[in-house]
Design a protein around this motif. Structure first.
Motif, PDB file in Angstrom:
ATOM      1  N   ALA A   9      11.675   6.178   8.869  1.00 47.28           N
ATOM      2  CA  ALA A   9      10.520   6.910   8.358  1.00 47.28           C
ATOM      3  C   ALA A   9      10.130   6.481   6.955  1.00 47.28           C
ATOM      4  O   ALA A   9       9.163   6.984   6.395  1.00 47.28           O
ATOM      5  CB  ALA A   9      10.812   8.414   8.362  1.00 47.28           C
ATOM      6  N   GLY A  10      10.873   5.537   6.378  1.00 49.48           N
ATOM      7  CA  GLY A  10      10.601   5.081   5.029  1.00 49.48           C
ATOM      8  C   GLY A  10       9.735   3.831   5.000  1.00 49.48           C
ATOM      9  O   GLY A  10       9.221   3.389   6.039  1.00 49.48           O
ATOM     10  N   ARG A  16       7.026   9.951  -0.879  1.00 48.62           N
ATOM     11  CA  ARG A  16       6.531  11.228  -1.380  1.00 48.62           C
ATOM     12  C   ARG A  16       5.177  11.063  -2.036  1.00 48.62           C
ATOM     13  O   ARG A  16       4.925  10.104  -2.758  1.00 48.62           O
ATOM     14  CB  ARG A  16       7.515  11.834  -2.385  1.00 48.62           C
ATOM     15  N   GLN A  17       4.323  12.032  -1.831  1.00 52.04           N
ATOM     16  CA  GLN A  17       3.007  12.033  -2.457  1.00 52.04           C
ATOM     17  C   GLN A  17       3.005  12.859  -3.733  1.00 52.04           C
ATOM     18  O   GLN A  17       2.245  12.578  -4.660  1.00 52.04           O
ATOM     19  CB  GLN A  17       1.958  12.565  -1.489  1.00 52.04           C
ATOM     20  N   ILE A  67      13.870   7.633  -5.196  1.00 51.05           N
ATOM     21  CA  ILE A  67      13.802   8.532  -4.048  1.00 51.05           C
ATOM     22  C   ILE A  67      12.350   8.747  -3.622  1.00 51.05           C
ATOM     23  O   ILE A  67      12.027   8.750  -2.429  1.00 51.05           O
ATOM     24  CB  ILE A  67      14.490   9.869  -4.369  1.00 51.05           C
ATOM     25  N   ALA A  68      11.461   8.895  -4.599  1.00 51.67           N
ATOM     26  CA  ALA A  68      10.041   9.072  -4.279  1.00 51.67           C
ATOM     27  C   ALA A  68       9.506   7.854  -3.533  1.00 51.67           C
ATOM     28  O   ALA A  68       8.741   7.981  -2.566  1.00 51.67           O
ATOM     29  CB  ALA A  68       9.243   9.301  -5.562  1.00 51.67           C
ATOM     30  N   ALA A 104       0.818  -1.217   0.000  1.00 54.71           N
ATOM     31  CA  ALA A 104       0.000   0.000   0.000  1.00 54.71           C
ATOM     32  C   ALA A 104       0.846   1.259   0.000  1.00 54.71           C
ATOM     33  O   ALA A 104       0.385   2.328  -0.373  1.00 54.71           O
ATOM     34  CB  ALA A 104      -0.929  -0.007   1.220  1.00 54.71           C
ATOM     35  N   GLN A 105       2.106   1.151   0.416  1.00 58.86           N
ATOM     36  CA  GLN A 105       2.989   2.316   0.459  1.00 58.86           C
ATOM     37  C   GLN A 105       3.617   2.621  -0.890  1.00 58.86           C
ATOM     38  O   GLN A 105       4.208   3.686  -1.062  1.00 58.86           O
ATOM     39  CB  GLN A 105       4.110   2.085   1.478  1.00 58.86           C
TER      40      GLN A 105
END
Length: 242
Positions: free
Chosen positions: A148-149, A233-234, A227-228, A71-72
């Motif tokens: 945090a990733g 990142r959204q 990186i995104a 889902a991430q």
């Protein structure tokens, strides 16, 4: 002179031992020629990578990613073009995982390094350079806060991507959908041990070095997508098009 079965067996054993010795010597020299990687550059390192060869998977098999929905995950590369020409040859040794032909010149290697420098500068609030967790020698784009990733960042200790100075190829960790796209459109392939050992995330990909400015732009997009993915990142379109 009549040869007894025992002498014949001894001669055959000697021939097999000699042939094995020749193979070991040649394969060891081929491995050393790949340059430094995540293992010691000695016979012990060669022994380890030789054992790993027994666990290699097909690096082009995208079915290996079919059950990895997360889902991430973000998908950034749906419109990625197809790479022209055949894929480069890759060494048989899983560590170091290196390219054997279609190698870039020094000028292109410097442009690849500059591409990474620009990405770190642009995303400096979330990523930085650290010593590569996987390569042990060269620097890698790494999350400032691996906790945090996504789950991949826990496996990689926050590492996102790095360049191999010897051949200009790169390793990057992408989302599942982007990894499939990169493989199918010819820009890279899975590490043969991805998802099986060494804390390698299942989408740990080798990205082939660009051959011209247009391909360098594609490499930039793939790095931005990595990186995104790892920074969750959204604003994906902004990250990839910047």
């Amino acid at each position: 002179m009549k040869r007894t079965p025992g002498k014949i067996a001894a001669m055959l054993a000697g021939a097999v031992t000699a042939a094995a010795g020749v193979w070991v010597y040649r394969d060891y020299q081929k491995w050393l020629a790949l340059g430094p990687g995540g293992l010691p550059c000695n016979f012990g390192g060669w022994m380890k990578t030789t054992q790993m060869r027994l666990r290699k998977c097909d690096p082009l098999d995208t079915n290996l990613l079919s059950d990895l929905a997360n889902a991430q995950d973000v998908e950034c590369l749906t419109d990625l073009p197809t790479r022209e020409g055949p894929r480069p040859a890759i060494g048989v040794h899983p560590v170091p995982h290196r390219q054997l032909n279609q190698l870039p010149g020094q000028a292109m290697k410097e442009r690849i390094e500059s591409l990474f420098d620009s990405a770190v500068s642009r995303e400096g609030d979330m990523v930085e350079y650290r010593l590569s967790y996987f390569e042990k020698r060269n620097r890698a784009v790494t999350l400032r806060r691996p906790d945090a990733g996504p789950s991949d960042s826990l496996l990689s200790r926050g590492e996102i991507a790095h360049v191999h100075p010897s051949d200009g190829s790169m390793h990057m960790i992408l989302s599942r959908d982007d990894a499939r796209t990169v493989i199918k459109r010819g820009w890279g392939e899975l590490h043969p041990l991805a998802g099986t050992m060494l804390d390698l995330p299942p989408t740990y990909l080798l990205i082939y070095p660009p051959r011209d400015s247009e391909e360098l732009a594609v490499t930039a997009r793939i790095l931005d997508a990595a990186i995104a993915h790892m920074t969750l990142r959204q604003d994906v379109e902004a990250a990839v098009s910047s």
